[in-house]
Motif scaffolding. Structure first.
Motif, mmCIF file in Angstrom:
data_model
loop_
_atom_site.group_PDB
_atom_site.id
_atom_site.type_symbol
_atom_site.label_atom_id
_atom_site.label_comp_id
_atom_site.label_asym_id
_atom_site.label_seq_id
_atom_site.Cartn_x
_atom_site.Cartn_y
_atom_site.Cartn_z
ATOM 1 N N ILE A 118 0.855 -1.193 0.000
ATOM 2 C CA ILE A 118 0.000 0.000 0.000
ATOM 3 C C ILE A 118 0.888 1.239 0.000
ATOM 4 O O ILE A 118 1.888 1.281 0.717
ATOM 5 C CB ILE A 118 -0.945 -0.013 1.215
ATOM 6 C CG1 ILE A 118 -1.902 -1.212 1.122
ATOM 7 C CG2 ILE A 118 -1.730 1.301 1.310
ATOM 8 C CD1 ILE A 118 -2.721 -1.455 2.379
ATOM 9 N N ARG A 119 0.499 2.217 -0.795
ATOM 10 C CA ARG A 119 1.274 3.467 -0.893
ATOM 11 C C ARG A 119 1.401 4.102 0.481
ATOM 12 O O ARG A 119 0.423 4.290 1.196
ATOM 13 C CB ARG A 119 0.591 4.434 -1.861
ATOM 14 C CG ARG A 119 1.428 5.668 -2.150
ATOM 15 C CD ARG A 119 0.770 6.623 -3.166
ATOM 16 N NE ARG A 119 -0.003 5.963 -4.199
ATOM 17 C CZ ARG A 119 -1.333 6.150 -4.355
ATOM 18 N NH1 ARG A 119 -1.994 6.935 -3.567
ATOM 19 N NH2 ARG A 119 -1.961 5.524 -5.322
ATOM 20 N N LYS A 120 2.623 4.418 0.841
ATOM 21 C CA LYS A 120 2.911 5.021 2.141
ATOM 22 C C LYS A 120 2.421 6.467 2.178
ATOM 23 O O LYS A 120 2.280 7.120 1.136
ATOM 24 C CB LYS A 120 4.410 4.987 2.463
ATOM 25 C CG LYS A 120 4.993 3.594 2.428
ATOM 26 C CD LYS A 120 4.301 2.674 3.416
ATOM 27 C CE LYS A 120 4.866 1.275 3.370
ATOM 28 N NZ LYS A 120 3.908 0.235 3.166
ATOM 29 N N VAL A 121 2.188 6.940 3.367
ATOM 30 C CA VAL A 121 1.724 8.308 3.580
ATOM 31 C C VAL A 121 2.934 9.203 3.770
ATOM 32 O O VAL A 121 3.817 8.906 4.586
ATOM 33 C CB VAL A 121 0.800 8.370 4.819
ATOM 34 C CG1 VAL A 121 0.351 9.800 5.078
ATOM 35 C CG2 VAL A 121 -0.395 7.436 4.644
ATOM 36 N N LYS A 122 2.992 10.283 3.011
ATOM 37 C CA LYS A 122 4.095 11.233 3.163
ATOM 38 C C LYS A 122 3.895 12.026 4.438
ATOM 39 O O LYS A 122 2.803 12.541 4.705
ATOM 40 C CB LYS A 122 4.137 12.184 1.964
ATOM 41 C CG LYS A 122 4.473 11.490 0.673
ATOM 42 C CD LYS A 122 4.468 12.476 -0.482
ATOM 43 C CE LYS A 122 4.706 11.723 -1.786
ATOM 44 N NZ LYS A 122 4.609 12.601 -2.936
ATOM 45 N N GLU A 123 4.948 12.094 5.219
ATOM 46 C CA GLU A 123 4.902 12.865 6.463
ATOM 47 C C GLU A 123 4.986 14.347 6.119
ATOM 48 O O GLU A 123 5.770 14.751 5.269
ATOM 49 C CB GLU A 123 6.070 12.475 7.373
ATOM 50 C CG GLU A 123 6.017 11.028 7.842
ATOM 51 C CD GLU A 123 4.837 10.749 8.754
ATOM 52 O OE1 GLU A 123 4.474 11.618 9.555
ATOM 53 O OE2 GLU A 123 4.285 9.630 8.667
ATOM 54 N N THR A 124 4.177 15.139 6.797
ATOM 55 C CA THR A 124 4.208 16.584 6.587
ATOM 56 C C THR A 124 4.857 17.246 7.781
ATOM 57 O O THR A 124 4.720 16.786 8.909
ATOM 58 C CB THR A 124 2.789 17.153 6.381
ATOM 59 O OG1 THR A 124 1.985 16.821 7.508
ATOM 60 C CG2 THR A 124 2.171 16.598 5.122
#
Length: 74
Positions: A67-73
């Protein structure tokens, strides 16, 4: 999102794809979640799996690394 609802939705996706060959099914689950779940939902999914929470279908767990990882902001 309520954790039970997130588990329910992920497991529904797994149930849909489980009739396909196992590797294709896991890829299908991963693609669906990557394409249609917003980043907050995916982050919650990853957090729940990492914490060992939720009664996820084995296919969801197999799909998780794809699953595509979530980019940290910042």
């Amino acid at each position: 999102m309520a954790p039970d609802k997130l588990v329910y939705m992920a497991n529904q996706i797994a149930t849909f794809f489980k009739s396909q060959p196992e590797n294709e099914a896991a890829e299908g689950v991963a693609n669906h979640i990557s394409d249609f779940w917003e980043p907050r939902m995916r982050k919650q999914l990853f957090d729940m799996i990492a914490d060992g929470k939720g009664d996820f279908h084995p296919l969801v767990l197999k799909a998780a690394p794809m699953i595509r990882k979530v980019k940290e902001t910042a």
